[in-house]
Design an enzyme around this catalytic site. Structure first.
Site, short mmCIF file in Angstrom:
data_model
loop_
_atom_site.label_atom_id
_atom_site.label_comp_id
_atom_site.label_asym_id
_atom_site.label_seq_id
_atom_site.Cartn_x
_atom_site.Cartn_y
_atom_site.Cartn_z
N ASP A 5 0.48 -4.95 -2.58
CA ASP A 5 0.45 -3.48 -2.62
C ASP A 5 1.70 -2.92 -1.97
OD1 ASP A 5 -2.09 -4.05 -3.38
OD2 ASP A 5 -3.09 -2.96 -1.78
N THR B 38 -11.48 -7.96 -1.01
CA THR B 38 -12.39 -8.80 -1.79
C THR B 38 -12.11 -10.30 -1.64
OG1 THR B 38 -10.93 -8.36 -3.64
CG2 THR B 38 -12.95 -7.09 -3.54
N ASP C 70 0.99 -2.53 -10.62
CA ASP C 70 0.71 -3.82 -9.98
C ASP C 70 -0.60 -4.31 -10.62
OD1 ASP C 70 0.32 -5.98 -8.38
OD2 ASP C 70 0.14 -4.89 -6.51
#
Ligand SMILES: Nc1ncnc2c1ncn2[C@@H]1O[C@H](COP(=O)(O)OP(=O)(O)O)[C@@H](O)[C@H]1O
Length: 436
Positions: free
Chosen positions: A348, A160, A226
């Site tokens: 990530d 994104t 996260d």
């Protein structure tokens, strides 16, 4: 070691002896001599899996290793190939010895990626084959030996951070349906849950409900969150999820998390406080602890580094009350050499690695953070080298494996549930991950 950006940790250097049983038994010394190094072997472990990476082949080959390494490793491959479970992973392997053109020392050449898995089975109800999740899952499952079930919280065309993106967002109902399936089969017992990118508030609330239930199933379950919400761009923070997710993270998700891994921007919006100095950063981490998690790791920040502007700072903090009532507090500061590019999805990967390493070093956050940062450093460097045409493709295997080089013991049957996203269609190529 230098070439692989590893530091020798004198307290915990891991060595692996490979070879036929006969060959291993014949090596009865407690000392392993490698060139100028002598390593004392205190905790032998066997049959845990092996990784070979030509980048890691010692150079020059140490001549005092007994039996000599170049002879030992080719012997190992046919031996491993005899195991039914391992055969599929090594059938293309054809080790060869050749002489280094410059120094004429014997070198071992093995295929770039050869993985032998400790737990080759996986129960996966949503299988992801795409870049970032593939990366994280490879990381935790295949390299570090966890069994992972994955849920795609979104399925997007690309990250994104790009100007345009398209795709689907999983709803709370869809998640609940999947979870019901696990419950019906009685396979909803997990050791870890890891959540990453999500953009639907009710989905997040459902995650919290499920975690509560999973924690009843297994009170030792560790939830690693996260809180992917945004980042800094040109000094300004921006959200890449809808803003109404912030109160859900603050009030519902973070309070049930055991470990959180925000970047600086995410830490600041969660704590409601800016961190312009290290003192303020410690206060921010204390505010985050007060919300629930025992472990807070701020994966990157633009705090000034004493080593100069080419370093970024990551901070860790552990705060827990032991059974006897004593308070344990640990703060960690890491100065990480900056690579001059913008990477996406590193958060990530950082979180996945940290989960694995905190499992191995449950009482040593410093060690877990160091190993995590070391892997990241290696991977971003290989990525940028590949993007600049200095390294061949398929860096993922070499990059991840190049850093490990150790043995892992006692990791049987761990189950991990990952709720993350599925992004991009590019396969495991590096180009998709670097934006200049
Ligand atoms: N430009 C970079 N140079 C070196 N390391 C990086 C760089 N970008 C990310 N990393 C590594 O990735 C880790 C996580 O990056 P971060 O930007 O905090 O993640 P995110 O914002 O995606 O959550 C950092 O701790 C660092 O180890």
């Amino acid at each position: 070691m230098n070439a692989n950006i590893l530091q020798l940790n004198v307290d915990e250097t891991e060595a692996i002896l490979l070879g036929s049983r006969q060959c291993r038994l014949s090596y009865d010394s407690d000392l392993l001599n490698l060139s100028s190094l002598s390593l004392g072997l205190t905790k032998p472990a066997c049959n845990l899996g092996a990784w070979f990476d030509p980048q890691l082949s010692p150079h020059p080959v140490p001549d005092r290793l007994s039996p000599p390494l170049p002879h030992c490793l080719p012997l190992t491959v046919p031996y491993l190939r005899r195991s039914r479970n391992l055969r599929p992973y090594i059938r293309h392997c054809s080790p060869q010895l050749f002489k280094c053109p410059s120094c004429q020392s014997p070198q071992l050449h093995l295929p770039q990626l050869m993985q032998l898995l400790q737990n080759p089975t996986v129960r996966t109800f949503t299988h992801t084959k795409h870049f970032w999740d593939c990366f994280d899952l490879l990381c935790v499952r295949q390299v570090l030996g966890f069994e992972v079930d994955t849920v795609n919280s979104v399925q997007f065309s690309n990250h994104t951070g790009y100007d345009h993106w398209t795709g689907q967002v999983m709803t709370a109902n869809e998640l609940h349906t999947l979870y019901d399936g696990l419950k019906l089969n009685g396979v909803n017992r997990y050791d870890y849950v890891l959540t990453g990118y999500t953009r639907d508030a009710s989905f997040l609330e459902m995650v919290v409900d499920i975690i509560r239930e999973l924690k009843c199933q297994n009170p030792n379950l560790v939830y690693v969150c996260d809180p992917v919400m945004g980042d800094q761009r040109n000094g300004d923070g921006y959200m890449y999820v809808p803003e109404h997710l912030l109160p859900v993270y603050k009030e519902k998700v973070v309070p049930v998390a055991d470990i959180i891994t925000p970047n600086q921007y995410e830490a600041e919006i969660l704590a409601g406080k800016k961190m312009n100095t290290e003192k303020e950063a410690l206060e921010v981490m204390d505010l985050l602890h007060a919300m629930g998690p025992e472990t807070v790791v701020i994966t990157s920040s633009d705090l000034p580094s004493s080593l100069g502007k080419d370093y970024l700072i990551a901070l860790g903090s552990l705060r827990k009350i032991k059974a006897d009532g004593t308070l344990v507090k640990e703060r960690i500061r890491m100065e990480i050499p900056k690579v001059d590019a913008v990477f996406v999805g590193t958060g990530d990967l950082f979180t996945a690695m940290l989960l694995a390493w905190t499992h191995t070093h449950p009482n040593n956050l410093k060690m877990a953070c160091e190993k995590t940062a070391s892997a990241l450093q290696h991977i971003v460097r290989r990525t940028i080298n590949h993007a600049r045409g200095k390294e061949p493709g398929m860096w993922v295997g070499g990059g991840m494996l190049g850093w490990g080089g150790g043995t892992w013991d006692g990791w049987g049957g761990l189950h991990c549930w990952v709720v993350g996203c599925r992004v991009g269609w590019g396969g495991c190529s590096a180009e998709g991950s670097v934006r200049h």
